[in-house]
Scaffold this active site. Structure first.
Site, PDB file in Angstrom:
ATOM      1  N   ASP A 164      15.926 -54.066  32.650  1.00 42.24           N
ATOM      2  CA  ASP A 164      16.446 -55.434  32.871  1.00 42.24           C
ATOM      3  C   ASP A 164      15.388 -56.212  33.653  1.00 42.24           C
ATOM      4  OD1 ASP A 164      16.607 -53.939  35.396  1.00 42.24           O
ATOM      5  OD2 ASP A 164      18.481 -54.881  35.756  1.00 42.24           O
ATOM      6  N   GLU A 165      14.189 -55.708  33.668  1.00 37.18           N
ATOM      7  CA  GLU A 165      13.227 -56.967  34.461  1.00 37.18           C
ATOM      8  C   GLU A 165      11.748 -56.698  33.863  1.00 37.18           C
ATOM      9  OE1 GLU A 165      12.213 -56.640  38.524  1.00 37.18           O
ATOM     10  OE2 GLU A 165      13.286 -54.345  38.718  1.00 37.18           O
TER      11      GLU A 165
ATOM     12  N   ASP B   1      14.356 -61.308  35.560  1.00 39.20           N
ATOM     13  CA  ASP B   1      15.149 -60.216  36.015  1.00 39.20           C
ATOM     14  C   ASP B   1      16.550 -60.762  35.587  1.00 39.20           C
ATOM     15  OD1 ASP B   1      16.369 -58.110  37.103  1.00 39.20           O
ATOM     16  OD2 ASP B   1      15.630 -58.673  39.317  1.00 39.20           O
TER      17      ASP B   1
END
Length: 401
Positions: A111-112, A17
């Protein structure tokens, strides 16, 4: 080093993350802001925060907060408008790095992602070493930091990455799961929203360990059969889901732009219900069930955020889509922010004929399904909207277009 003595023995799943992703990319572009509070979002009285550095978060700033309130909490913060094209470019580079390590990469958002690194150990070491390698590569190549959770299951890996933030790595080996998991608050469990948490707290269940030691039938009476069984399994660290790489994207949904900006939650709720009903009808007509529900909220200043939740059981029922969409919206705590657009999207679709959804329906769900199928038949005969929830018969607030 043998696998039995490995720091990450029994762990093959990573959850990676990015830390304060949008804000971190902005600081990379403007290094003079490093170590200072930075807010990404709309400026002015109607702006909304989309991301904030940890320096700003220490003052209580968080995503979806009105920018004006954020600046009252942290008056020295720098506010930047954001650049989605730049963030998407960085995201593509990070995901490409992940795929260079293993083909088993399941992105959750920009973003993860989850990674299954079971096949990369001989080349790169155990899962913890791979996690440290990824963190170093992300920093060296993109100038931003990320946090990594390493575990034997997706659920525990995600909790571990949260505990490692910011800029850290946490390994939770199978023998350590109970010691890690049971002290956590019940709200840490997937599927526990504000209402479910309230029910559990009323029962005196404050930690995951409290919940784990309650008979599953007691839980099912409190929160429902499916949710009770789901929470019981998670409380003991059991999560059979595998990392699913790059499924062909299947999704459907609807969104609506209001004629004038709306700040009344009741109006937003009615619109989410209408969009959920339309989306569910499209699912049923196509023979699909949705695993994930996503809402989209665009504010008066055109700042846009999305929130998603994966369901315990895939669905094609409008009421279930709406319940999830409303919970996601209410969790934003928007404090009368003025909203220009809302959307509901059903994602990660699976064929209805290949999923044992119907076997899990209780009497209440069967009644809902029969009602929605009747509405489908009426729509085919008399046109869309011939049958709809009573709540939508008198829609207050601004008209939409």
């Amino acid at each position: 080093m043998s696998s039995g003595s490995s720091r990450a023995a029994g762990c093959t799943v990573l959850h990676v993350d990015m830390d304060a992703f949008f804000a971190s990319v902005e600081v990379r572009r403007r290094p003079e802001l490093a170590g200072t509070p930075v807010i990404v979002g709309g400026a002015g009285n109607r702006g909304v925060v989309t991301s904030a550095t940890y320096e700003a978060r220490r003052y209580g700033v968080h995503a979806a907060m009105p920018t004006s309130r954020a600046l009252r909490l942290c008056p020295t913060a720098t506010v930047l408008p954001g650049d989605l094209a730049l963030y998407a470019e960085v995201s593509r580079a990070v995901m490409a790095l992940f795929r260079s390590i293993t083909p088993l990469v399941e992105p959750l958002s920009m973003d993860e992602a989850f990674l299954d690194v079971s096949g990369a150990g001989r080349r790169l070491g155990d899962a913890a070493e791979i996690g440290e390698y990824l963190r170093a590569r992300v920093f060296d190549e993109q100038g931003i930091t990320c946090s990594v959770g390493v575990a034997g299951t997706k659920f525990v890996a995600k909790l571990a990455s949260t505990a490692a933030k910011p800029d850290g790595l946490l390994v939770v080996r199978p023998a350590e799961v109970m010691g890690f998991l049971h002290p956590l608050p019940v709200g840490a469990l997937w599927g526990v929203g504000a209402k479910t948490e309230e029910v559990l707290l009323r029962l005196g269940l404050r930690t995951v360990g409290d919940l784990a030691h309650v008979p599953v039938r007691t839980l099912q009476r409190a929160v429902g059969p499916a949710a009770g069984a789901h929470l019981h399994e998670l409380s003991w660290g059991r999560d059979p889901r595998r990392v699913v790489p790059d499924e062909p994207e299947k999704s459907t949904g609807h969104e609506e732009t209001f004629g004038t900006d709306v700040d009344d939650p009741a109006v937003i709720h009615r619109e989410l219900l209408r969009l959920s009903e339309r989306t569910a009808g499209r699912l049923r007509s196509g023979g699909w069930l949705a695993r994930t529900v996503t809402i989209k909220v665009r504010f008066a200043d055109f700042a846009t955020i999305t929130r998603s939740r994966t369901l315990d059981v895939p669905t094609d029922l409008g009421q279930e889509l709406y319940d999830t969409a409303r919970a996601l919206f209410d969790a934003l705590g928007l404090d009368r922010a003025r909203i220009r657009l809302v959307g509901v999207r059903a994602e990660r679709l699976v064929p209805a004929g290949e999923t044992p959804r119907q076997l899990e329906l209780g009497a209440r769900e069967r009644g809902r399904r029969e009602a929605e199928l009747a509405a489908d038949r009426a729509a085919r005969r008399f046109g869309a909207g011939a049958v709809r929830p009573a709540t939508l018969l008198h829609r207050g607030g601004p008209r939409t277009r």
